[in-house]
Design an enzyme around this catalytic site. Structure first.
Site: not given
Length: 140
Positions: A62, A93, A109
């Site tokens: 993020e 992992s 967009g």
């Protein structure tokens, strides 16, 4: 596609005093078509069994994706991005070293951006595949 005039030094200075700094995330490359950042796999980012915490991978994804939004906006003084959805598939992992996330746009967009973030370890093993969807809204 991405504004590459913003330096790595500037991006990393904006990370001071927040979760990005706390987890040791560092932007390492910004190109017109992708953004990369690395994160240590250490006491800050591991779960109790000594493996990279899935939540830390999502924070890395993020962080890079949200930065990509800012660098892709036509006018960051008039519009901003807000997260709509993020997903992550934890595929392997990691126990130490660094993981490196690479973010590429799938769609930029006018009102919606979608980014793919792949996180690899230092041996190029795919650790996590994530997708971030962001709505573009006007700043009021």
């Amino acid at each position: 596609m991405f504004n590459t005039s913003i330096s790595l030094e500037t991006l990393n200075s904006m990370s001071k005093g927040n979760m990005i700094e706390h987890l040791g995330i560092e932007f390492i490359e910004v190109q017109a078509g992708y953004i990369k950042a690395k994160m240590p796999v250490d006491h800050r980012t591991k779960q109790p069994l000594g493996l990279l915490h899935g939540g830390a991978s999502v924070v890395l994804a993020e962080t890079i994706g949200s930065t990509a939004v800012v660098l892709a906006l036509k006018d960051p003084m008039k519009e901003t991005g807000v997260g709509v959805e993020i997903n992550a598939n934890h595929l392997k992992s990691a126990r130490g070293g660094y993981v490196i996330g690479t973010c590429v746009p799938l769609r930029i967009g006018r009102t919606l951006h979608v980014y793919e973030i792949k996180i690899h370890d230092e041996e190029e093993n795919l650790i996590c595949a994530s997708r971030l969807t962001v709505a573009i809204i006007p700043i009021k």
